[in-house]
Scaffold this active site. Structure first.
Site, PDB file in Angstrom:
ATOM      1  N   ARG A 239       0.926  -0.991  -0.270  1.00 19.87           N
ATOM      2  CA  ARG A 239       0.158   0.392  -0.220  1.00 19.87           C
ATOM      3  C   ARG A 239       0.927   1.107  -0.271  1.00 19.87           C
ATOM      4  O   ARG A 239       1.851   0.867   0.652  1.00 19.87           O
ATOM      5  CB  ARG A 239      -0.893   0.159   1.186  1.00 19.87           C
ATOM      6  CG  ARG A 239      -2.427  -0.750   1.287  1.00 19.87           C
ATOM      7  CD  ARG A 239      -2.859  -0.994   0.259  1.00 19.87           C
ATOM      8  NE  ARG A 239      -4.191  -1.259   0.183  1.00 19.87           N
ATOM      9  CZ  ARG A 239      -3.863  -2.640  -0.357  1.00 19.87           C
ATOM     10  NH1 ARG A 239      -3.356  -3.105  -1.092  1.00 19.87           N
ATOM     11  NH2 ARG A 239      -5.003  -3.601  -0.520  1.00 19.87           N
ATOM     12  N   GLU A 268      -3.924   7.076  -5.199  1.00 18.83           N
ATOM     13  CA  GLU A 268      -4.027   6.372  -6.184  1.00 18.83           C
ATOM     14  C   GLU A 268      -5.999   6.771  -6.710  1.00 18.83           C
ATOM     15  O   GLU A 268      -6.931   7.237  -5.874  1.00 18.83           O
ATOM     16  CB  GLU A 268      -4.581   4.698  -5.793  1.00 18.83           C
ATOM     17  CG  GLU A 268      -3.356   4.638  -5.396  1.00 18.83           C
ATOM     18  CD  GLU A 268      -3.428   3.229  -5.288  1.00 18.83           C
ATOM     19  OE1 GLU A 268      -4.683   2.309  -5.507  1.00 18.83           O
ATOM     20  OE2 GLU A 268      -2.021   2.497  -4.548  1.00 18.83           O
ATOM     21  N   HIS A 287      -1.354  -0.264 -10.178  1.00 19.00           N
ATOM     22  CA  HIS A 287      -1.774  -1.197  -9.241  1.00 19.00           C
ATOM     23  C   HIS A 287      -2.756  -2.947  -9.506  1.00 19.00           C
ATOM     24  O   HIS A 287      -3.854  -2.418  -9.615  1.00 19.00           O
ATOM     25  CB  HIS A 287      -3.207  -0.116  -7.838  1.00 19.00           C
ATOM     26  CG  HIS A 287      -3.252  -1.496  -6.782  1.00 19.00           C
ATOM     27  ND1 HIS A 287      -4.294  -0.497  -5.527  1.00 19.00           N
ATOM     28  CD2 HIS A 287      -3.277  -2.493  -6.129  1.00 19.00           C
ATOM     29  CE1 HIS A 287      -4.028  -1.348  -4.734  1.00 19.00           C
ATOM     30  NE2 HIS A 287      -3.478  -2.167  -5.292  1.00 19.00           N
TER      31      HIS A 287
HETATM   32  C1  DGY Z   1      -5.333  -6.292  -2.194  1.00 20.31           C
HETATM   33  O1  DGY Z   1      -6.130  -7.672  -2.710  1.00 20.31           O
HETATM   34  O2  DGY Z   1      -5.150  -6.503  -1.269  1.00 20.31           O
HETATM   35  C2  DGY Z   1      -4.258  -5.775  -3.547  1.00 20.31           C
HETATM   36  O3  DGY Z   1      -3.813  -5.024  -3.339  1.00 20.31           O
HETATM   37  C3  DGY Z   1      -5.634  -5.680  -4.638  1.00 20.31           C
HETATM   38  O4  DGY Z   1      -4.695  -6.540  -5.817  1.00 20.31           O
END
Ligand code: DGY
Length: 326
Positions: A239, A268, A287
């Protein structure tokens, strides 16, 4: 009897929702390129018995207070920093995520960022497309080796371990830092546990795989980058909130570290004028860690199975909280 109402906040393939439609009335936000506006999400949360949400939807106190009928929220992600799980538990709302199904896919993307950043793959492909390739020369677009280097994985959960497995195939020396030691992983992957500082100091590739929590927020900042080798490459597929982006930009610009491969950002979608996107030594992706058709379908299936289970009075399959019947 009236079927429960499920609101899906982003367009998903209709055939993937077929089973859900047998037990519920399903409404879906259908615009391809725009997320469901907050106002509409709140309106739908007020009526719905269940939601299928995305990591870009904030499931906060306001939404949970409005959603008086909500019984379950299935989040289409393994990460759940967009959800106030503690408050949901107080409100008796079951929260589920999509673990396991995306582990290998996300590890593959993480490794492709390591390779792309080290071997300057995007820069080199652009070089060809832009007609700049006029001759072969010894150091043209020369990058750094990945094999036999030291990788430092911060966050040795399932995805971290899957990255380590790939690193092993590249004969890399594996360091990791985690909240707690995992001796099984150490034995299986020949990984060495180190302090965070030691990992920063020693690694050629520093890979952030930790979930975003109050403890990990902004954990990579100016001081952390200063501790890394000048040849180090920083990778983040967890993240964006784990990084102080301004400090990362400075570190990349001033040669404090050599490069970065990023799939996630503080905000984002990232603004196309963001300074990170102006740097030749940063590879930025939108992402897409878990974005393969197979895995995204499996993630939707996982959400659907959770919703069907709870709406049929059965326990959730991959719950993040425990609701005790009152
Ligand atoms: C998640 O699943 O947390 C990812 O960041 C999305 O693919």
């Amino acid at each position: 009897m009236k079927k429960p109402l499920v609101f899906v906040t982003r367009k998903c393939p209709e055939e993937k929702l077929k089973a859900l439609k047998e037990v519920a009335e399903v409404e879906m936000w259908k615009k391809e390129d725009v997320s469901c506006p907050r106002k509409l999400l709140l309106e739908k949360a007020k009526e719905a018995d269940a939601l299928l949400t995305m990591l870009s939807d904030q499931v906060d106190e306001e939404l949970l207070d409005i959603g008086e009928n909500l019984r379950v929220i299935a989040n289409l992600a393994v990460g759940f920093d967009n959800i106030n799980v503690e408050y949901a538990t107080r409100k008796n709302v079951i929260i589920t995520n999509t673990p396991d199904v995306l582990t290998d896919t996300t590890a593959d993307l993480t490794f492709s960022l390591i390779l792309s950043a080290a071997r300057r793959v995007i820069e080199a492909a652009d070089y060809v497309k832009e007609g700049k390739w006029t001759s072969w020369s010894p150091l043209l677009l020369a990058g750094a080796d990945v094999h036999h280097k030291k990788i430092g994985i911060v966050g040795m959960g399932k995805i971290g371990q899957a990255v380590a497995k790939r690193a092993k195939g590249f004969d890399m020396n594996i360091l990791y830092h985690n909240r707690s030691r995992d001796t099984d992983a150490e034995n299986q992957l020949q990984a060495t546990y180190t302090s965070f500082d030691e990992l920063l100091k020693e690694s050629d590739f520093v890979v952030c795989m930790t979930p975003l929590t109050n403890e990990t927020k902004n954990m990579f900042h100016a001081e952390s980058f200063n501790k890394m080798k000048p040849s180090a490459i920083f990778i983040n597929t967890s993240r964006g909130g784990t990084v102080v982006e301004e400090d990362l930009v400075k570190a990349l610009k001033e040669g404090v570290i050599a490069g970065a491969g990023l799939d996630v950002f503080e905000k984002e979608p990232i603004d196309s004028k963001h300074p990170l996107l102006m740097l030749p030594n940063a590879v930025a992706l939108p992402h897409i860690g878990s974005a393969t058709l197979e895995t995204r379908h499996a993630m939707i299936d996982c959400c659907v199975q959770n919703l069907i289970s709870v709406l049929s009075g059965k326990p959730p399959i991959t719950p993040l909280n425990k609701i005790t019947a009152s």
